[in-house]
Enzyme design. Structure first.
Site, PDB file in Angstrom:
ATOM      1  N   LYS A  97      19.199  87.036  -0.185  1.00 51.05           N
ATOM      2  CA  LYS A  97      18.429  87.449   0.996  1.00 51.05           C
ATOM      3  C   LYS A  97      19.397  88.186   1.939  1.00 51.05           C
ATOM      4  O   LYS A  97      19.613  87.785   3.089  1.00 51.05           O
ATOM      5  CB  LYS A  97      17.805  86.203   1.658  1.00 51.05           C
ATOM      6  CG  LYS A  97      16.827  86.498   2.760  1.00 51.05           C
ATOM      7  CD  LYS A  97      15.499  87.056   2.292  1.00 51.05           C
ATOM      8  CE  LYS A  97      14.581  87.296   3.485  1.00 51.05           C
ATOM      9  NZ  LYS A  97      13.363  88.039   3.132  1.00 51.05           N
ATOM     10  N   ASP A 129      12.483  86.295  -1.750  1.00 53.17           N
ATOM     11  CA  ASP A 129      11.044  86.106  -1.491  1.00 53.17           C
ATOM     12  C   ASP A 129      10.197  86.975  -2.414  1.00 53.17           C
ATOM     13  O   ASP A 129       9.253  86.506  -3.056  1.00 53.17           O
ATOM     14  CB  ASP A 129      10.694  86.323  -0.006  1.00 53.17           C
ATOM     15  CG  ASP A 129      11.376  87.523   0.614  1.00 53.17           C
ATOM     16  OD1 ASP A 129      12.207  88.169  -0.066  1.00 53.17           O
ATOM     17  OD2 ASP A 129      11.092  87.830   1.786  1.00 53.17           O
ATOM     18  N   ASP A 171      18.133  76.254  -7.142  1.00 56.81           N
ATOM     19  CA  ASP A 171      17.397  74.995  -7.224  1.00 56.81           C
ATOM     20  C   ASP A 171      15.896  75.289  -7.165  1.00 56.81           C
ATOM     21  O   ASP A 171      15.105  74.808  -7.985  1.00 56.81           O
ATOM     22  CB  ASP A 171      17.826  74.104  -6.044  1.00 56.81           C
ATOM     23  CG  ASP A 171      17.269  72.696  -6.132  1.00 56.81           C
ATOM     24  OD1 ASP A 171      16.682  72.351  -7.169  1.00 56.81           O
ATOM     25  OD2 ASP A 171      17.421  71.941  -5.149  1.00 56.81           O
ATOM     26  N   ASP A 220      12.771  75.369 -10.560  1.00 56.07           N
ATOM     27  CA  ASP A 220      11.513  74.608 -10.647  1.00 56.07           C
ATOM     28  C   ASP A 220      10.337  75.569 -10.816  1.00 56.07           C
ATOM     29  O   ASP A 220       9.402  75.317 -11.589  1.00 56.07           O
ATOM     30  CB  ASP A 220      11.282  73.753  -9.388  1.00 56.07           C
ATOM     31  CG  ASP A 220      11.977  72.384  -9.460  1.00 56.07           C
ATOM     32  OD1 ASP A 220      13.082  72.309 -10.046  1.00 56.07           O
ATOM     33  OD2 ASP A 220      11.430  71.402  -8.929  1.00 56.07           O
TER      34      ASP A 220
END
Ligand code: NAI
Ligand code: MG
Length: 326
Positions: free
Chosen positions: A165, A198, A222, A226
């Site tokens: 980012k 994002d 992390d 997922d």
């Protein structure tokens, strides 16, 4: 003889470890398995989530096989990764044949930096103000970027994508992006691009086939691992390896899953595939392949745990896999 420190941990960690050990014990490989305590339970029992004895045993071991920790995860697994300097966390998201999931055929790998970022634990609170320090170094960024490109080369993958980012976190993410771009120039045969984290999350959900190897900083890694697991059937299927120069820790991506713990219904596939990553690490490629094929065959035949729509219990699934290894 390889010394394996086994830490089942909390919640379903115990259940999926029992299943993976059933499979590993069948192979008759030159491993010694020594069990150690860590996690919420250890905190209650000894006042320490990661007892000294466990940490020392992990340092001495050739590999750590870890189930899951609960609320103490930061003090146990995040700390272990840092203490053992296992700087690369490799998290494949591969759709197993026969799985009904969002993206059949998907095969991507998240390479997550494992030692720094906001997860260093430098957090402070005073008078209603809480702060966290984000650490990103050139050295660790270079090390993880090289790891990602070497993995791409080794696995004949075509593309590496860095996630960051850098438009907002100009210094920390800026440095990470710059280093990834520099490293990419040393690998002209592998395509490279980078996205803001994002936008990358949207691309991952809508068009994940544009990714191959993802490299990113600790916390983003992390989160997107997922997300990536969700694309190919969920956390019940997602294995991972933490590797450094000396030590290695193998653990499923999932946690202690207290919502289903104690009922014997957790999917042990993530833990079994994690054990396969450990076998590969030690060069037992045929054994790993054999177990993976057995897992695929059981799932393809429709015998699955409840997370995949079936009604097998954890150990029933493991027994089905074990039967195919005879
Ligand atoms: P989680 O990963 O434990 O579970 C998330 C969701 O996925 C739950 O609905 C769970 O039932 C499901 N799930 C996970 N593994 C599964 C499996 N093998 N089979 C079937 N379903 C599975 O994350 P959550 O719920 O946010 O955290 C629970 C506890 O675990 C917390 O105390 C957390 O701190 C800890 N945790 C530990 C981690 C570690 O030790 N590496 C990682 C993530 C969370
Ligand atoms: Mg996680």
């Amino acid at each position: 003889m390889k010394r394996i420190a086994v830490i089942p941990g909390d919640g379903i960690g115990n259940e999926v470890m029992e299943a993976a050990m059933l499979i590993l014990e069948k192979l008759d490989l030159p491993f010694t398995f020594e069990y150690y305590d860590a996690g919420d339970g250890a905190l209650e029992r000894y006042g320490k989530a990661l007892p000294e004895e466990t940490l020392e045993a992990c340092r001495r071991s050739d590999a750590v096989l870890f189930g899951a920790a609960g609320e103490t995860a930061a003090d146990v697994i995040v700390r272990l990764r840092q203490e053992l300097n296992t700087f690369a966390n490799i998290r494949p998201a591969k759709a197993i044949k026969g799985i009904r999931c969002l993206y059949p055929g998907l095969d991507i790998v998240v390479v997550r930096e494992n030692t720094e970022c906001l997860y260093r634990g430098f957090e402070f609170e005073f008078d209603g103000v809480a702060e966290a320090v984000r650490v990103i170094t050139r050295r660790a960024s270079e090390r993880i970027a090289k790891y990602a490109f070497e993995l791409a080369k080794r696995e004949r993958r075509k593309k590496v994508t860095a996630l960051h980012k850098a438009n907002v976190m100009k210094k920390t993410c800026g440095l990470f992006r710059e280093v990834c771009r520099d490293v990419a120039s040393e690998y002209p045969d592998i395509e490279f691009n980078d996205y803001y984290i994002d936008a990358a999350c949207m691309y991952l959900v809508m068009d994940p086939f544009r990714f191959d190897v993802i490299v990113t900083t600790n916390m983003f890694g992390d989160i997107v691992s997922d997300l990536a697991a969700g694309l190919v059937g969920g956390l019940g299927l997602a294995p991972s390896a933490n590797v450094g120069e000396k030590n290695a820790i193998f653990e499923p991506v999932h946690g202690a899953a207290f919502d289903i713990a104690g009922r014997g219904i957790a999917n042990p596939t993530a833990m079994i595939l994690t054990a396969c990553m450990m076998l590969r690490h030690f060069g037992y490629l045929d054994e790993a392949r054999k177990i993976e094929e057995a897992v695929e065959r059981v799932i393809e035949s429709g015998k699955t745990t409840p997370d995949l729509g079936g009604n097998l219990k954890t150990m029933e699934f493991a027994n089905e896999v074990a039967l195919l290894l005879d």
